[in-house]
Design a protein around this motif. Structure first.
Motif, PDB file in Angstrom:
ATOM      1  N   HIS A  84       0.853  -1.207   0.000  1.00 34.17           N
ATOM      2  CA  HIS A  84       0.000   0.000   0.000  1.00 34.17           C
ATOM      3  C   HIS A  84       0.882   1.249   0.000  1.00 34.17           C
ATOM      4  O   HIS A  84       2.049   1.191   0.382  1.00 34.17           O
ATOM      5  N   ASP A  95       6.866   2.135   5.315  1.00 35.75           N
ATOM      6  CA  ASP A  95       5.675   1.307   5.579  1.00 35.75           C
ATOM      7  C   ASP A  95       4.767   1.307   4.342  1.00 35.75           C
ATOM      8  O   ASP A  95       4.212   2.330   3.994  1.00 35.75           O
ATOM      9  N   GLU A 129      -4.949   0.870   3.398  1.00 35.61           N
ATOM     10  CA  GLU A 129      -4.426  -0.220   4.235  1.00 35.61           C
ATOM     11  C   GLU A 129      -4.384   0.251   5.686  1.00 35.61           C
ATOM     12  O   GLU A 129      -4.629  -0.521   6.610  1.00 35.61           O
ATOM     13  N   GLU A 130      -4.070   1.527   5.909  1.00 33.70           N
ATOM     14  CA  GLU A 130      -3.829   1.963   7.288  1.00 33.70           C
ATOM     15  C   GLU A 130      -5.108   2.096   8.120  1.00 33.70           C
ATOM     16  O   GLU A 130      -5.071   1.956   9.340  1.00 33.70           O
ATOM     17  N   GLN A 194       8.571  -3.502  11.190  1.00 32.40           N
ATOM     18  CA  GLN A 194       7.879  -2.557  12.079  1.00 32.40           C
ATOM     19  C   GLN A 194       7.955  -3.011  13.534  1.00 32.40           C
ATOM     20  O   GLN A 194       7.176  -2.572  14.369  1.00 32.40           O
ATOM     21  N   HIS A 383       5.395   3.623  12.087  1.00 35.34           N
ATOM     22  CA  HIS A 383       4.290   4.571  12.333  1.00 35.34           C
ATOM     23  C   HIS A 383       4.842   5.779  13.091  1.00 35.34           C
ATOM     24  O   HIS A 383       4.237   6.294  14.012  1.00 35.34           O
TER      25      HIS A 383
END
Ligand code: HGY
Ligand code: MN
Ligand code: MN
Ligand code: MN
Length: 411
Positions: A84, A95, A129-130, A194, A383
């Protein structure tokens, strides 16, 4: 097994370029799904896909596909490599975007090497996606995997009161292709870990064999606004205090359970939100995760029991809205093994692991064999603008993706 390497400079340059798109005056990177900055990122990606000679398709939920197919292999079910490019708020640059750009890089490298795949190879960039603006997360891949009707997804109302469908139309990405029109032969997603595991173990490649379950809820607690100075503690219906107790309950419950579960209260707002008024309302979200479905269910039910008790003890009213619920997923053993074979052939240390984060792969695993490749995250951070992966690891991950693509599309 191809031991060619991808074009490192091209990949790293694109990651930086895409990472520069969607920054505010303070330099913070935010490309929330279907926003104006998401559009800028999408436009740049589509330009790269086009320049690589791929056919572009956008489906009704805005998923973007770049298709490399020939006369000989058109009509075969494709190998799909995706992730994504939408981000969280004040995000890092790796990410999601890393996996999409590495997928494009693999295709361009294979084209340059004259490789003739027996099946089309597709780059996929999935919408939302998030899940920061529209819940649930992994929405585009959930629709692609048949887990949600596209009409329901398009009608999703965001945290800002907009609907996903109208915003996709605004940015010109309400496509026409029917979701799921490309049923993959297999799906592989390259992503930063992550988390802290690979770095702690000085391991370059994670062969991801499963992914934990996710439960998202929005809780509203209604109490009574009152004077902060004149109301004795025992006479309060304090929605703010009740909300604070939920966070403490989750931390203590998980600590007692000795389970690897995690719980996060990532958003919270009070009404009337005044320094000297006892909050009449608290609205907050709870993100629960566990690799084991039974334990996740037990955690959800323990939380529900606590919320019932909270109503009595704090003289408040609690209401809960479910935002997302995904069971743990196991990935395809043959693809996981192919990841390990490639890492070994390239002299890269690898280990099997579970993904703590949600990913599009868990949605596509519903309709096709799927697996993920992880590379290390410095200090396990993501993030967060401090998110970082060493260039050598980024290139190594893309080379493993290249090998796995050759294995899955070469025969
Ligand atoms: O929440 C997640 O794990 C994903 O990044 N949306
Ligand atoms: Mn991601
Ligand atoms: Mn993410
Ligand atoms: Mn994710």
């Amino acid at each position: 097994m191809s031991h060619q390497s991808i074009n490192a400079e091209r990949l790293l340059t694109r990651i930086r370029e895409l990472g520069a798109i969607g920054r505010n005056d303070q330099g913070q990177l935010t490309r929330l799904a279907a926003s104006a900055t998401d559009k800028l990122g999408r436009d740049r990606l589509v330009a790269w896909l086009r320049a690589a000679g791929l056919e572009i398709a956008v489906d009704r939920i805005g998923n973007i596909f770049g298709v490399w197919q020939s006369q000989d292999n058109a009509g075969q079910s494709p190998l799909m490599l995706g992730s994504h490019i939408d981000t969280v708020i004040n995000a890092g640059i790796y990410d999601g975007s890393y996996g999409v750009l590495a997928a494009l890089e693999v295709i361009e490298t294979l084209k340059e090497q004259g490789f003739a795949p027996v099946r089309p190879i597709v780059v996929a960039a999935f919408t939302n996606e998030e899940g920061v603006r529209y819940a649930p997360d992994m929405l585009g891949s959930l629709v692609h995997g048949g887990g949600l009707a596209v009409e329901a997804a398009l009608a999703t109302v965001g945290t800002d009161g907009t609907t996903l469908g109208s915003e996709l139309a605004c940015i010109g990405y309400a496509g026409t292709a029917e979701p799921g029109f490309l049923k993959p032969h297999a799906y592989v997603e390259l992503h930063i870990e992550q988390g802290p595991v690979l770095e702690r173990e000085a391991t370059t490649i994670g062969a991801v064999e499963n992914l934990q379950g996710i439960s998202w809820q929005r809780v509203t607690i209604d109490g009574v606004a009152n004077h902060a100075g004149t109301t004795p503690m025992a006479m309060r219906s304090d929605a703010g205090l009740a909300a604070a107790r939920v966070g403490l309950f989750l931390r203590e419950h998980i600590a007692r359970s000795n389970a690897p579960s995690v719980a996060t209260i990532g958003t919270m707002r009070f009404e009337p939100d005044a320094i000297n008024v006892i909050p009449s309302r608290a609205v907050f979200t709870i993100d629960l995760r566990d690799p084991d479905e039974d334990r996740l269910r037990a955690l959800e039910s323990a939380l529900s029991g606590f919320l019932d008790r909270l109503e009595q003890e704090e003289h408040v009213i609690v209401s809960v809205e479910r935002l997302a619920r995904f069971e743990p997923v196991s990935f395809d053993g043959a693809i996981v093994a192919a990841i390990e074979v490639s890492a070994k052939a390239r002299g890269l240390k690898s280990r099997r692991m579970t993904s703590g984060a949600g990913h599009d792969a868990q949605m596509i695993a519903r309709i096709a064999p799927a697996a993920m490749i992880f590379v290390p995250s410095r200090d396990g951070i993501s993030h967060n603008p401090r998110e970082h992966t060493d260039p050598a690891d980024l290139v190594a991950g893309a080379n493993v993706l290249l090998d796995v693509a050759v294995r899955l599309a070469g025969s």
